[in-house]
Enzyme design. Structure first.
Site, PDB file in Angstrom:
ATOM      1  N   SER A 139       0.871  -1.167   0.000  1.00 45.89           N
ATOM      2  CA  SER A 139       0.000   0.000   0.000  1.00 45.89           C
ATOM      3  C   SER A 139       0.911   1.220   0.000  1.00 45.89           C
ATOM      4  CB  SER A 139      -0.876  -0.024   1.256  1.00 45.89           C
ATOM      5  OG  SER A 139      -1.616   1.172   1.345  1.00 45.89           O
ATOM      6  N   LYS A 165      -1.026  -1.088  -4.481  1.00 50.87           N
ATOM      7  CA  LYS A 165      -2.201  -0.272  -4.136  1.00 50.87           C
ATOM      8  C   LYS A 165      -1.705   1.143  -3.928  1.00 50.87           C
ATOM      9  CE  LYS A 165      -4.637   0.140   0.279  1.00 50.87           C
ATOM     10  NZ  LYS A 165      -5.311  -0.655   1.337  1.00 50.87           N
ATOM     11  N   LYS A 167      -2.876   5.082  -2.763  1.00 49.84           N
ATOM     12  CA  LYS A 167      -3.909   5.851  -2.089  1.00 49.84           C
ATOM     13  C   LYS A 167      -4.330   6.992  -3.006  1.00 49.84           C
ATOM     14  CE  LYS A 167      -3.975   3.861   2.033  1.00 49.84           C
ATOM     15  NZ  LYS A 167      -5.188   3.325   2.647  1.00 49.84           N
ATOM     16  N   ASP A 192      -7.095   3.005  -3.261  1.00 50.85           N
ATOM     17  CA  ASP A 192      -7.826   3.062  -1.991  1.00 50.85           C
ATOM     18  C   ASP A 192      -8.105   4.534  -1.668  1.00 50.85           C
ATOM     19  OD1 ASP A 192      -8.892   2.800   0.548  1.00 50.85           O
ATOM     20  OD2 ASP A 192      -7.133   1.807   1.425  1.00 50.85           O
ATOM     21  N   GLU A 217     -10.967   0.649  -3.497  1.00 54.24           N
ATOM     22  CA  GLU A 217     -11.282   0.349  -2.100  1.00 54.24           C
ATOM     23  C   GLU A 217     -11.940   1.566  -1.443  1.00 54.24           C
ATOM     24  OE1 GLU A 217      -7.802  -1.053  -0.085  1.00 54.24           O
ATOM     25  OE2 GLU A 217      -8.708  -0.979   1.904  1.00 54.24           O
ATOM     26  N   ASP A 242     -13.681  -1.642   2.934  1.00 52.37           N
ATOM     27  CA  ASP A 242     -12.781  -1.757   4.089  1.00 52.37           C
ATOM     28  C   ASP A 242     -13.533  -1.194   5.299  1.00 52.37           C
ATOM     29  OD1 ASP A 242     -10.831  -1.267   6.050  1.00 52.37           O
ATOM     30  OD2 ASP A 242      -9.396  -0.284   4.741  1.00 52.37           O
ATOM     31  N   LYS A 266      -9.691  -6.906   8.082  1.00 51.95           N
ATOM     32  CA  LYS A 266      -8.717  -6.467   9.087  1.00 51.95           C
ATOM     33  C   LYS A 266      -9.282  -6.930  10.420  1.00 51.95           C
ATOM     34  CE  LYS A 266      -7.344  -2.180   6.746  1.00 51.95           C
ATOM     35  NZ  LYS A 266      -7.514  -0.707   6.718  1.00 51.95           N
ATOM     36  N   GLY A 294      -4.040  -3.970   6.069  1.00 49.64           N
ATOM     37  CA  GLY A 294      -2.991  -3.669   7.036  1.00 49.64           C
ATOM     38  C   GLY A 294      -3.272  -2.346   7.711  1.00 49.64           C
TER      39      GLY A 294
HETATM   40  O1  OSB Z   1      -7.181   1.885   4.429  1.00 53.93           O
HETATM   41  O2  OSB Z   1      -6.055   0.122   4.262  1.00 53.93           O
HETATM   42  C1  OSB Z   1      -6.200   1.239   4.748  1.00 53.93           C
HETATM   43  C2  OSB Z   1      -3.119   2.191   6.803  1.00 53.93           C
HETATM   44  C3  OSB Z   1      -3.713   2.816   7.877  1.00 53.93           C
HETATM   45  C4  OSB Z   1      -5.077   2.961   7.894  1.00 53.93           C
HETATM   46  C5  OSB Z   1      -5.854   2.471   6.848  1.00 53.93           C
HETATM   47  C6  OSB Z   1      -5.276   1.823   5.779  1.00 53.93           C
HETATM   48  C7  OSB Z   1      -3.880   1.718   5.741  1.00 53.93           C
HETATM   49  C8  OSB Z   1      -3.160   1.134   4.627  1.00 53.93           C
HETATM   50  C9  OSB Z   1      -1.768   0.631   4.903  1.00 53.93           C
HETATM   51  O3  OSB Z   1      -3.569   1.091   3.482  1.00 53.93           O
HETATM   52  C10 OSB Z   1      -1.691  -0.841   4.928  1.00 53.93           C
HETATM   53  C11 OSB Z   1      -0.354  -1.270   5.453  1.00 53.93           C
HETATM   54  O4  OSB Z   1       0.610  -1.198   4.702  1.00 53.93           O
HETATM   55  O5  OSB Z   1      -0.282  -1.686   6.640  1.00 53.93           O
HETATM   56 MG    MG Z   2      -8.309   0.744   3.109  1.00 49.78          MG
END
Ligand code: OSB
Ligand code: MG
Length: 373
Positions: A139, A165, A167, A192, A217, A242, A266, A294
């Protein structure tokens, strides 16, 4: 087969770890992570859980301070001195406490680790996971420039990761995706939004369709199902939820409404491993693939995520990646490593199967509290 275990001591520690690289989502940029580490002990052994609540209530309503309060004043009195037949009984025992899934999950997951350690088996065995490895994806947060984003993807591709992925948020979406496709071609790519759009952006989000993304996402609000269903009816890119999937019930509603075609699991968001398995099984019955999300976890939470990711309906690479992307050093030694083929082997020792560096934990602990039966 599960055997009974008793929790006679709980220790909570508030830790703060600097991130190797800042992480930016549509709700903000972070340079470090503050989180609670839970230790649950019984019969001379201890299990560990990591609370994924952040210092700020931006991803979810919970924070480190609410989780500390809920664990200390409400969860501990329920679980201390109690004998559980199975770690699956922990979440239902907390039924009287509404919400606060992240606080519950931290204790529940520590209980699973304790139970697996007492039986001398890897956690995946108790959870029902079979694979000896998981497929890893990354991510990648919002960067200062598109060039910087491109360079990050270059680095992660060289490391072998199997899915990318990025953001997105309004103003950092179509151009970013267009750049990635132009520079890297047909790589497994998804985005995402962390709830940064509204249904009024449906036409804008439909412009992502030609980029053949694996999924988008959580484009819309954190508790929304209905507008996601309307959006999914109007775009080709599969929606993955999510934030909205906070329980098996919510997952059932989302699938029934056509609000998503893929689910991000999660355990922190869902209240632990048992509830995650319920969502996993429910999705499998509807032929909806899941993948493991994550929350920038340290090696403790990361190890839990690896074990859970070995269940069969985790059919897509997740956000569970190498320790060194996040913390250097991590709280575990050695850290979680990704192999050149983009897979992570499942730790084979009892419980979560990783070795905690307690000197490191002590060095980053800001507050500690112990409770006994
Ligand atoms: O939306 O998946 C998410 C990190 C913190 C809060 C929300 C998210 C995320 C990530 C990082 O996308 C995932 C990771 O690398 O741990
Ligand atoms: Mg997410």
């Amino acid at each position: 087969m599960p055997s009974p275990f008793r929790i006679d001591r709980l220790q909570i520690r508030l830790l703060r770890l600097p991130l190797v690289h800042f992480f930016e989502t549509s709700f903000g940029r972070v340079h470090d992570r503050t989180f609670i580490l839970v230790s649950a002990s019984g019969d001379g052994m201890s299990g560990l859980g990591e609370c994924v609540a952040d210092a700020d209530p931006f991803y979810s309503a919970e924070t480190t301070v609410t989780a500390w309060h809920i664990i200390k004043d409400f969860i501990a009195p329920v679980v201390l001195g109690r004998t559980f037949q199975d770690p699956r009984d922990v979440f239902p025992a907390l039924r009287q406490i509404r919400g606060h899934n992240m606080a519950k999950a931290a204790v529940e997951m520590a209980a699973w680790d304790l139970a697996a350690k007492q039986q001398g088996v890897p956690l995946q065995r108790l959870l029902g996971g079979t694979r000896a490895w998981i497929e890893s994806g990354v991510s990648i947060g919002i960067q200062d420039s598109l060039d910087q984003l491109g360079d990050k993807i270059e680095t992660e591709r060289a490391a072998g990761y199997r899915r990318f992925k990025i953001k997105i948020k309004p103003g950092w979406d179509l151009d970013a995706v267009e750049m990635v496709r132009r520079r890297f071609g047909d790589i497994p790519l998804m985005v995402d939004a962390n709830a940064a759009y509204t249904i009024d952006d449906a036409a804008h989000l439909a412009r992502l369709d030609p980029f053949r993304l694996m999924m988008i996402e959580q484009p819309l609000d954190y508790d929304d199902i209905r507008d996601h269903a309307r959006l999914q009816a109007g775009i080709q890119t599969p929606i993955c939820l999510d934030e909205s999937i906070h329980s098996p019930h919510a997952a059932e509603d989302a699938i029934a409404a056509g609000a998503c075609r893929i689910i991000n699991i999660k355990p922190g968001r869902l209240g632990g491993h048992a509830e995650s398995i319920r969502v996993h099984d429910l999705a499998a019955r509807h032929d909806v693939p899941v993948w493991h999300g994550g929350m920038l976890e340290s090696g403790v939470g990361r190890a839990h995520n690896i074990h859970l990711s070995t269940l069969p309906n985790f059919r897509l690479p997740g956000d569970v990646a190498a320790s060194k992307r996040y913390y250097a050093p991590d709280l575990i030694e050695p850290g979680i490593e990704v192999r050149a083929d983009g897979t992570i082997p499942v730790p084979v020792g009892p419980g979560i199967g990783v070795t905690v560096d307690w000197t490191r934990v002590t060095a980053v602990t800001q507050q500690s509290h112990e409770m006994r039966a």
